[in-house]
Design a protein around this motif. Structure first.
Motif, mmCIF file in Angstrom:
data_model
loop_
_atom_site.group_PDB
_atom_site.id
_atom_site.type_symbol
_atom_site.label_atom_id
_atom_site.label_comp_id
_atom_site.label_asym_id
_atom_site.label_seq_id
_atom_site.Cartn_x
_atom_site.Cartn_y
_atom_site.Cartn_z
ATOM 1 N N LYS A 213 44.164 33.696 40.057
ATOM 2 C CA LYS A 213 44.207 33.177 39.203
ATOM 3 C C LYS A 213 45.867 32.396 38.883
ATOM 4 O O LYS A 213 46.407 32.439 39.097
ATOM 5 C CB LYS A 213 43.657 33.505 37.806
ATOM 6 N N THR A 214 44.714 30.857 39.061
ATOM 7 C CA THR A 214 45.788 29.557 39.287
ATOM 8 C C THR A 214 45.440 28.156 38.408
ATOM 9 O O THR A 214 44.453 28.181 37.926
ATOM 10 C CB THR A 214 45.947 29.307 40.764
ATOM 11 N N ASP A 215 45.863 27.680 38.141
ATOM 12 C CA ASP A 215 45.598 26.474 37.528
ATOM 13 C C ASP A 215 45.121 25.786 38.029
ATOM 14 O O ASP A 215 44.154 24.605 37.678
ATOM 15 C CB ASP A 215 46.741 25.382 36.888
ATOM 16 N N GLU A 216 45.254 25.410 39.620
ATOM 17 C CA GLU A 216 43.843 24.772 40.600
ATOM 18 C C GLU A 216 42.376 25.672 40.623
ATOM 19 O O GLU A 216 41.580 25.086 41.724
ATOM 20 C CB GLU A 216 44.665 24.379 41.839
ATOM 21 N N GLY A 217 42.263 26.869 40.488
ATOM 22 C CA GLY A 217 41.491 27.242 40.749
ATOM 23 C C GLY A 217 41.641 29.219 41.228
ATOM 24 O O GLY A 217 42.937 29.241 40.785
ATOM 25 N N SER A 218 40.114 29.661 41.906
ATOM 26 C CA SER A 218 41.245 31.250 41.952
ATOM 27 C C SER A 218 40.466 31.700 43.274
ATOM 28 O O SER A 218 38.932 31.247 44.086
ATOM 29 C CB SER A 218 40.237 32.076 40.432
ATOM 30 N N ILE A 219 40.752 32.122 43.788
ATOM 31 C CA ILE A 219 40.605 33.256 45.200
ATOM 32 C C ILE A 219 40.395 34.882 44.333
ATOM 33 O O ILE A 219 40.777 35.192 43.708
ATOM 34 C CB ILE A 219 41.698 33.501 45.798
ATOM 35 N N LEU A 220 38.831 35.474 44.862
ATOM 36 C CA LEU A 220 39.029 36.081 44.935
ATOM 37 C C LEU A 220 39.242 37.711 45.562
ATOM 38 O O LEU A 220 38.575 37.206 46.736
ATOM 39 C CB LEU A 220 37.224 36.240 44.485
ATOM 40 N N VAL A 221 39.614 38.442 45.934
ATOM 41 C CA VAL A 221 39.889 39.277 46.697
ATOM 42 C C VAL A 221 39.032 40.742 46.621
ATOM 43 O O VAL A 221 39.389 41.425 45.976
ATOM 44 C CB VAL A 221 41.466 39.714 46.867
ATOM 45 N N ASP A 222 37.982 40.336 47.075
ATOM 46 C CA ASP A 222 37.049 41.550 47.851
ATOM 47 C C ASP A 222 36.130 41.755 47.204
ATOM 48 O O ASP A 222 36.523 40.611 45.482
ATOM 49 C CB ASP A 222 37.942 43.452 47.193
ATOM 50 N N THR A 223 34.927 42.308 46.452
ATOM 51 C CA THR A 223 33.691 41.869 45.545
ATOM 52 C C THR A 223 32.825 43.484 45.323
ATOM 53 O O THR A 223 31.813 42.873 44.195
ATOM 54 C CB THR A 223 32.331 40.784 46.867
ATOM 55 N N GLY A 224 33.695 44.599 45.439
ATOM 56 C CA GLY A 224 33.100 46.181 45.308
ATOM 57 C C GLY A 224 32.048 46.094 45.849
ATOM 58 O O GLY A 224 31.233 45.997 46.931
ATOM 59 N N ILE B 223 35.884 30.213 41.063
ATOM 60 C CA ILE B 223 36.248 30.412 42.333
ATOM 61 C C ILE B 223 35.879 30.156 43.837
ATOM 62 O O ILE B 223 35.426 28.683 43.623
ATOM 63 C CB ILE B 223 35.451 31.851 42.862
ATOM 64 N N LYS B 224 37.385 29.921 44.928
ATOM 65 C CA LYS B 224 37.407 28.537 45.486
ATOM 66 C C LYS B 224 37.315 28.916 46.878
ATOM 67 O O LYS B 224 36.853 28.678 47.859
ATOM 68 C CB LYS B 224 38.990 28.183 45.390
ATOM 69 N N LEU B 225 37.189 30.712 47.031
ATOM 70 C CA LEU B 225 37.323 31.013 48.103
ATOM 71 C C LEU B 225 37.104 32.728 47.896
ATOM 72 O O LEU B 225 37.831 32.988 46.715
ATOM 73 C CB LEU B 225 38.990 31.628 48.713
ATOM 74 N N ILE B 226 36.912 33.774 48.654
ATOM 75 C CA ILE B 226 36.152 34.760 48.669
ATOM 76 C C ILE B 226 37.044 35.395 49.291
ATOM 77 O O ILE B 226 37.147 35.072 51.005
ATOM 78 C CB ILE B 226 34.748 35.099 48.375
ATOM 79 N N VAL B 227 38.006 36.225 49.812
ATOM 80 C CA VAL B 227 38.782 36.876 50.653
ATOM 81 C C VAL B 227 38.097 38.417 50.262
ATOM 82 O O VAL B 227 38.573 38.947 50.111
ATOM 83 C CB VAL B 227 40.009 36.968 50.657
ATOM 84 N N VAL B 228 37.214 39.056 52.166
ATOM 85 C CA VAL B 228 36.994 40.363 52.026
ATOM 86 C C VAL B 228 37.972 40.858 53.258
ATOM 87 O O VAL B 228 37.861 41.194 54.142
ATOM 88 C CB VAL B 228 34.798 40.214 52.764
#
Length: 260
Positions: free
Chosen positions: A23-34, A56-61
């Motif tokens: 989580k950042t002030d400019e958006g968030s990156i999700l790392v993995d999705t369950g 969420i600006k990016l999803i990293v799997v």
């Protein structure tokens, strides 16, 4: 760079399966999705921190196992965020090829006989596809860090290295009894499946030597660098293959190279 926080998202109890949010002030990156159907658990954590899927600006799997990629297609639909992954797992993501499993212990041998590792998920094509040893900066998504190919667990495993000295490594390492935080959460163990322990050892050692001090993973954790290094030295003495010594991974020769 703006304020940054790593938020653990519990997918299953006792840290047995985790996703993470940067989580950042400019958006968030999700790392993995369950696992499949985890989008509501992710949403609850987002709401707890005043966020929605649209933040969420990016999803990293990190790799193609169902407990990491299972909800990626659905969360992409809900968030509009692109999915970043590595080309060497693409046939698994698309469901073109069934996932292979190199078991590491009796736990893995029992686990692979259950339906859980083989649970199907909606296939997808990553929007941002890493190739070979390519490194990708996350600055355009508001995060001071990079994504790097970290093979060894699966052919296309990737990890995140942050300027904060945090590393997000998927299943390169696990902790606790069995997997997760039931007890001894600060003790590193092998995950139930692992293609090439020596390659994993080199990646973990490289991360520690590069300055990573805290390791966040899909099962258990987080772990400190000293414990990760201890585990890497144990792995370095092992040989590729499953718990019975039979080779079952699909790592390409180039992936085992020390140099990047």
């Amino acid at each position: 760079m703006n304020n940054q926080e790593i938020i653990q998202i519990p997918i299953l109890p006792f840290n047995m399966v985790n996703a993470h949010l940067i989580k950042t002030d400019e958006g968030s990156i999700l790392v993995d999705t369950g696992i499949p159907g985890s989008e509501r658990k992710v949403e609850r954590v987002l709401h707890k921190h005043g966020l929605t899927f649209k933040d969420i600006k990016l999803i990293v799997v990190t790799h193609a196992h169902t407990d990491h990629a299972g909800s990626a297609a659905r969360i992409r639909e809900l968030s509009g965020a692109p999915i970043l992954a590595h080309q060497d797992d693409t046939d698994y993501y698309s469901r073109k090829v069934p996932m292979t499993y190199c078991t590491t212990s009796w736990v893995g041998r029992l686990f692979v006989k259950t339906p859980v590792p083989h649970e199907p998920y909606v296939g997808f094509a990553p929007d941002l596809l890493m190739k070979d040893a390519e490194t990708i900066s996350l600055k355009e998504f508001g995060v001071d860090g990079i994504v790097r190919h970290t093979a060894g667990h699966t052919p296309g495993s990737i990890g995140i290295e942050l300027a904060s000295q945090d590393a997000m490594v998927g299943d390169l390492i696990a902790s606790g009894i069995l997997i997760g935080g039931i007890a001894f959460n600060g003790h590193a163990i092998r995950p139930p499946f692992e293609d090439d322990p020596q390659t994993v050892a080199r990646e973990l050692e490289r991360l520690v030597n590069s300055g990573a001090k805290r390791f966040h993973m899909g099962h258990g954790g987080p772990l400190e660098a000293a414990e990760v290094l201890r585990h890497a030295k144990v792995l370095a003495k092992l040989h590729p293959g499953n718990a019975n010594g039979h080779s079952c991974g699909r790592l390409k020769p180039r992936l085992a190279a020390v140099g990047r």
